[in-house]
Design a protein around this motif. Structure first.
Motif, short mmCIF file in Angstrom:
data_model
loop_
_atom_site.label_atom_id
_atom_site.label_comp_id
_atom_site.label_asym_id
_atom_site.label_seq_id
_atom_site.Cartn_x
_atom_site.Cartn_y
_atom_site.Cartn_z
N LEU A 175 1.32 7.78 5.82
CA LEU A 175 0.97 6.40 5.47
C LEU A 175 1.56 5.40 6.47
CD1 LEU A 175 1.45 6.56 1.60
CD2 LEU A 175 -0.72 6.17 2.79
N ALA A 189 -5.64 5.03 4.14
CA ALA A 189 -4.52 5.25 3.21
C ALA A 189 -5.01 5.88 1.91
CB ALA A 189 -3.82 3.93 2.93
N ALA A 190 -6.13 5.39 1.39
CA ALA A 190 -6.68 5.97 0.16
C ALA A 190 -7.05 7.44 0.37
CB ALA A 190 -7.91 5.17 -0.28
N ALA A 197 -3.82 9.65 0.48
CA ALA A 197 -3.26 9.89 -0.85
C ALA A 197 -4.11 10.89 -1.63
CB ALA A 197 -3.14 8.57 -1.62
N ILE A 227 0.84 -1.21 0.00
CA ILE A 227 0.00 0.00 0.00
C ILE A 227 0.87 1.25 0.00
CG2 ILE A 227 -1.47 1.41 1.50
CD1 ILE A 227 -3.06 -1.01 2.18
N CYS A 279 0.31 4.04 -2.90
CA CYS A 279 -0.27 5.34 -2.57
C CYS A 279 0.70 6.48 -2.84
CB CYS A 279 -0.72 5.35 -1.11
SG CYS A 279 -2.21 4.38 -0.79
N ILE A 312 -8.89 5.17 -5.72
CA ILE A 312 -7.64 4.66 -5.14
C ILE A 312 -7.88 3.37 -4.37
CG2 ILE A 312 -5.80 5.14 -3.48
CD1 ILE A 312 -6.09 8.12 -4.22
N GLU A 339 0.46 7.31 -6.48
CA GLU A 339 -0.88 7.68 -6.95
C GLU A 339 -0.98 9.17 -7.22
OE1 GLU A 339 -4.10 7.44 -8.54
OE2 GLU A 339 -3.59 5.50 -7.62
#
Length: 232
Positions: A111, A92-93, A96, A54, A58, A69, A61
């Motif tokens: 993160l 986390a999504a 980001a 991840i 991320c 995401i 991204e």
């Protein structure tokens, strides 16, 4: 429908109280309320093996759409239909997407903190704690971007209000649990919350679930993400 126990695909059983279990993969012994009908138990650490990817996904991204995401993260080999990996992925999504939408954030540091916090929420928290881990993950996200601590004033309040907003949306739909549905609901609540309280506008769009055929407990058209074509 092909996913329940990671060892034998048998349905899961949730017990009324903790019992001694041995992980069928790493053989660690600990107490748990969860095993499959054939007696297999998989610990949280083994269930989330590979989740550290991840971090790199991320960081690379560029989207400000946290739903997009997390859908990419859900497509990774480490992610199962249900499991505690979602307790890290939702936050986390959002981190980001928040960074890519202009939020002031050291993403790598954030993160790492998100992973440390999210991994502490065990599988089954939704049913046993009355607080879905994906919903809690949004509160962790807000506490990270606001630098909240137990002694903070406004950040303390905001992180609690964020968790409450996410859990409220999850509670409105009801159970049984679906880690995909609850992640989408929690992230959607967080997008609205962050725009209102932090002035950062992340992209928001409606998604259509691609996982209903893998979910033995899918609630069908009660779910706001259930594909309309399947209603026919």
């Amino acid at each position: 429908m092909n996913e329940e126990c990671l060892i034998c695909r048998a349905p899961l059983a949730y017990l009324e109280k903790d019992e001694p279990m041995e992980c069928a993969i790493c053989h660690k012994k600990e107490n748990s309320k969860t095993r499959c009908a054939n007696g297999h138990y998989v610990c949280n650490e083994c269930h989330t093996k590979g989740i550290d990817s991840i971090f790199h996904l991320c960081l690379e991204e560029t989207s400000s759409d946290p739903i997009a995401i997390i859908e990419k993260l859900m497509a990774q080999p480490f992610c199962h239909m249900h499991g505690p990996e979602h307790h890290v992925m939702a936050g986390a999504a959002l981190l980001a997407a928040y960074k890519n939408a202009g939020g002031d954030l050291d993403l790598a540091e954030a993160l790492t903190e998100m992973a440390n916090r999210g991994k502490a929420v065990p599988g089954g928290a939704c049913g046993f704690w009355g607080a879905c881990g994906a919903g809690i993950s949004t509160g962790m996200f807000v506490s990270i971007i606001s630098k909240s601590t137990p002694l903070a004033k406004e950040p303390f309040a905001l992180s609690h209000r964020m968790t409450a907003a996410a859990l409220g949306r999850i509670g409105e739909i009801g159970g049984p649990r679906c880690c995909k549905r609850d992640s989408f609901l929690s992230i959607s609540a967080a997008i609205d919350f962050v725009e209102e309280h932090f002035g950062v506008k992340m992209e928001k769009r409606q998604t259509s679930c691609r996982y209903s055929a893998r979910n033995n407990q899918c609630i069908g058209n009660r779910c706001p993400f259930f594909p309309a074509s399947l209603d026919d």
